[in-house]
Structures are given as structure tokens and as C-alpha cells.
Design an enzyme around this catalytic site. Structure first.
Site, PDB file in Angstrom:
ATOM      1  N   HIS A  45     148.830 -52.520  41.275  1.00 15.50           N
ATOM      2  CA  HIS A  45     147.672 -52.895  41.646  1.00 15.50           C
ATOM      3  C   HIS A  45     146.922 -53.030  40.223  1.00 15.50           C
ATOM      4  O   HIS A  45     146.879 -52.114  39.640  1.00 15.50           O
ATOM      5  CB  HIS A  45     147.128 -52.135  42.590  1.00 15.50           C
ATOM      6  CG  HIS A  45     145.575 -52.935  42.785  1.00 15.50           C
ATOM      7  ND1 HIS A  45     145.366 -53.858  43.815  1.00 15.50           N
ATOM      8  CD2 HIS A  45     144.393 -52.685  42.359  1.00 15.50           C
ATOM      9  CE1 HIS A  45     144.103 -54.229  43.573  1.00 15.50           C
ATOM     10  NE2 HIS A  45     143.429 -53.643  42.655  1.00 15.50           N
ATOM     11  N   ASN A  85     143.055 -66.967  37.337  1.00 15.34           N
ATOM     12  CA  ASN A  85     141.484 -67.227  37.695  1.00 15.34           C
ATOM     13  C   ASN A  85     141.004 -65.856  37.292  1.00 15.34           C
ATOM     14  O   ASN A  85     141.610 -64.821  37.730  1.00 15.34           O
ATOM     15  CB  ASN A  85     141.158 -67.679  38.831  1.00 15.34           C
ATOM     16  CG  ASN A  85     141.548 -69.232  39.281  1.00 15.34           C
ATOM     17  OD1 ASN A  85     141.673 -70.103  38.166  1.00 15.34           O
ATOM     18  ND2 ASN A  85     142.190 -69.660  40.303  1.00 15.34           N
ATOM     19  N   GLY A  91     136.854 -68.516  39.458  1.00 15.26           N
ATOM     20  CA  GLY A  91     137.585 -68.844  40.586  1.00 15.26           C
ATOM     21  C   GLY A  91     138.590 -67.951  41.376  1.00 15.26           C
ATOM     22  O   GLY A  91     139.296 -68.200  42.198  1.00 15.26           O
ATOM     23  N   THR A  93     139.522 -65.324  44.012  1.00 10.01           N
ATOM     24  CA  THR A  93     139.450 -65.062  45.280  1.00 10.01           C
ATOM     25  C   THR A  93     139.902 -63.718  45.740  1.00 10.01           C
ATOM     26  O   THR A  93     139.682 -63.108  46.677  1.00 10.01           O
ATOM     27  CB  THR A  93     139.585 -66.251  46.226  1.00 10.01           C
ATOM     28  OG1 THR A  93     140.977 -66.547  46.170  1.00 10.01           O
ATOM     29  CG2 THR A  93     138.614 -67.408  45.842  1.00 10.01           C
ATOM     30  N   HIS A  98     147.109 -62.042  39.685  1.00 12.93           N
ATOM     31  CA  HIS A  98     148.040 -63.309  40.125  1.00 12.93           C
ATOM     32  C   HIS A  98     148.205 -64.391  39.265  1.00 12.93           C
ATOM     33  O   HIS A  98     147.301 -64.820  38.671  1.00 12.93           O
ATOM     34  CB  HIS A  98     147.884 -63.661  41.563  1.00 12.93           C
ATOM     35  CG  HIS A  98     146.578 -64.013  41.878  1.00 12.93           C
ATOM     36  ND1 HIS A  98     145.708 -63.343  41.983  1.00 12.93           N
ATOM     37  CD2 HIS A  98     145.963 -65.390  42.062  1.00 12.93           C
ATOM     38  CE1 HIS A  98     144.374 -63.844  42.491  1.00 12.93           C
ATOM     39  NE2 HIS A  98     144.857 -65.144  42.139  1.00 12.93           N
ATOM     40  N   HIS A 100     149.229 -68.318  39.200  1.00  8.65           N
ATOM     41  CA  HIS A 100     149.347 -69.401  39.825  1.00  8.65           C
ATOM     42  C   HIS A 100     150.509 -70.297  39.088  1.00  8.65           C
ATOM     43  O   HIS A 100     150.352 -70.449  37.829  1.00  8.65           O
ATOM     44  CB  HIS A 100     148.272 -70.498  40.018  1.00  8.65           C
ATOM     45  CG  HIS A 100     147.263 -69.875  40.836  1.00  8.65           C
ATOM     46  ND1 HIS A 100     147.124 -70.189  42.238  1.00  8.65           N
ATOM     47  CD2 HIS A 100     146.258 -68.987  40.401  1.00  8.65           C
ATOM     48  CE1 HIS A 100     145.875 -69.543  42.835  1.00  8.65           C
ATOM     49  NE2 HIS A 100     145.483 -68.829  41.773  1.00  8.65           N
TER      50      HIS A 100
HETATM   51  P1  AMP Z   1     142.636 -66.861  43.323  1.00  9.67           P
HETATM   52  O1  AMP Z   1     141.633 -68.016  44.207  1.00  9.67           O
HETATM   53  O2  AMP Z   1     142.827 -67.609  41.933  1.00  9.67           O
HETATM   54  O3  AMP Z   1     142.242 -65.643  43.403  1.00  9.67           O
HETATM   55  O4  AMP Z   1     144.031 -67.500  44.315  1.00  9.67           O
HETATM   56  C1  AMP Z   1     144.118 -66.790  45.383  1.00  9.67           C
HETATM   57  C2  AMP Z   1     145.200 -67.502  46.135  1.00  9.67           C
HETATM   58  O5  AMP Z   1     145.895 -66.882  47.070  1.00  9.67           O
HETATM   59  C3  AMP Z   1     144.825 -68.817  46.811  1.00  9.67           C
HETATM   60  O6  AMP Z   1     145.632 -70.003  46.162  1.00  9.67           O
HETATM   61  C4  AMP Z   1     145.283 -68.483  47.951  1.00  9.67           C
HETATM   62  O7  AMP Z   1     145.630 -69.629  48.720  1.00  9.67           O
HETATM   63  C5  AMP Z   1     146.302 -67.570  48.165  1.00  9.67           C
HETATM   64  N1  AMP Z   1     146.588 -66.742  48.998  1.00  9.67           N
HETATM   65  C6  AMP Z   1     145.372 -66.252  49.939  1.00  9.67           C
HETATM   66  N2  AMP Z   1     146.077 -65.350  51.036  1.00  9.67           N
HETATM   67  C7  AMP Z   1     147.399 -65.670  50.911  1.00  9.67           C
HETATM   68  C8  AMP Z   1     148.552 -65.376  51.743  1.00  9.67           C
HETATM   69  N3  AMP Z   1     148.557 -64.448  52.549  1.00  9.67           N
HETATM   70  N4  AMP Z   1     149.721 -65.783  51.301  1.00  9.67           N
HETATM   71  C9  AMP Z   1     149.906 -66.453  50.347  1.00  9.67           C
HETATM   72  N5  AMP Z   1     148.840 -66.776  49.404  1.00  9.67           N
HETATM   73  C10 AMP Z   1     147.605 -66.472  49.676  1.00  9.67           C
HETATM   74 ZN    ZN Z   2     146.529 -54.967  45.076  1.00  9.00          ZN
END
Ligand code: AMP
Ligand code: ZN
Length: 112
Positions: A45, A85, A91, A93, A98, A100
Site C-alpha cells: 500500500h 493522478n 484527479g 479518486t 495506480h 492507468h
Molecule cells: P483515479 O481516478 O486516477 O484515482 O483512478 C481510479 C480508477 O479506479 C478509476 O478509473 C476507476 O474507474 C477505477 N476503479 C474504481 N473502482 C474499481 C474497481 N472495483 N475495479 C476496477 N477499477 C476500479
Molecule cells: Zn491499498
């Protein structure tokens, strides 16, 4: 810890897994923003890009070699984009680092 991606890595929440090793987990994004959209995360984490330090340098480097490997496997030879992000205005969330990976269409630049 109440972390969505830690729960996905632990298998407590289902995901469409693409790749896993002892350090890294990759899975398809639930709300794809391109024909190909997956996420690559460290198993440890780390709450975001702003928390990367000497202890996490190795796994962050590995994430990029996993991305290159998956891009070959998925035949993304026309190109792809890697995005991370950070924080509210960036951006972010989900509070687990992670990357993308987006592909399969023309991606605009600069991003909105
Ligand atoms: P960020 O907005 O950069 O933090 O990216 C978070 C990403 O996680 C978003 O693109 C969401 O669509 C994706 N996300 C949220 N919940 C899940 C999930 N359960 N499985 C796969 N992707 C997810
Ligand atoms: Zn975590």
C-alpha cells in the site's frame, strides 16, 4: 485498512486480473475511458505518487517493466498512454498508487 485496491489485490473484491507477481497486480478498469484501459498497482500500500520514496523505488520501476510487457502481450504497437493522478486537482479518486494504461483510440493532448 479500508483501501479498495488492497481489497482487490487480496481477492476480497473481484477484478478482471491481467497480471500478478509478488510485487505487482494489474487489472482492467471498471469504467474504461478507452477501448483498452487497465490499472497497474504495487501490492504494497502506497497512498499515491506523492508517497513514493526509496523504499518503493524498486516496485515503481518494476511496474513500468510490467506495463511494457503487457503492452507487447496486448499488441498495443500503435501506442498507449500511462497516467498517474495525484491528489484532488490531479484527479486521484482511489488512495492506492495506480498507473492507468490507455490505448485503442487517439488520445488527446493536453489532457482536459
Ligand atoms: P483515479 O481516478 O486516477 O484515482 O483512478 C481510479 C480508477 O479506479 C478509476 O478509473 C476507476 O474507474 C477505477 N476503479 C474504481 N473502482 C474499481 C474497481 N472495483 N475495479 C476496477 N477499477 C476500479
Ligand atoms: Zn491499498
Amino acid at each position: 485498512m479500508d483501501c479498495l485496491f488492497c481489497k482487490i489485490i487480496a481477492g476480497e473484491i473481484p477484478s478482471k486480473k491481467l497480471y500478478e507477481d509478488e510485487d505487482v497486480y494489474a487489472f482492467y478498469d471498471i469504467e474504461p475511458q478507452a477501448p483498452v484501459h487497465f490499472l497497474v498497482v504495487p501490492k504494497m500500500h502506497i497512498s499515491g505518487p506523492d508517497q513514493i520514496d526509496e523504499k518503493s523505488e524498486r516496485v515503481v520501476g518494476k511496474i513500468f517493466s510490467v506495463i511494457a510487457m503487457l503492452a507487447k502481450e496486448l499488441k498495443l504497437e500503435k501506442g498507449y498512454r500511462v497516467v498517474t493522478n495525484c491528489g484532488e486537482e490531479g484527479g486521484q479518486t482511489v488512495g492506492h498508487l495506480h498507473y492507468h494504461v490507455l490505448a485503442g483510440r487517439n488520445l488527446s493532448w493536453p489532457p482536459g
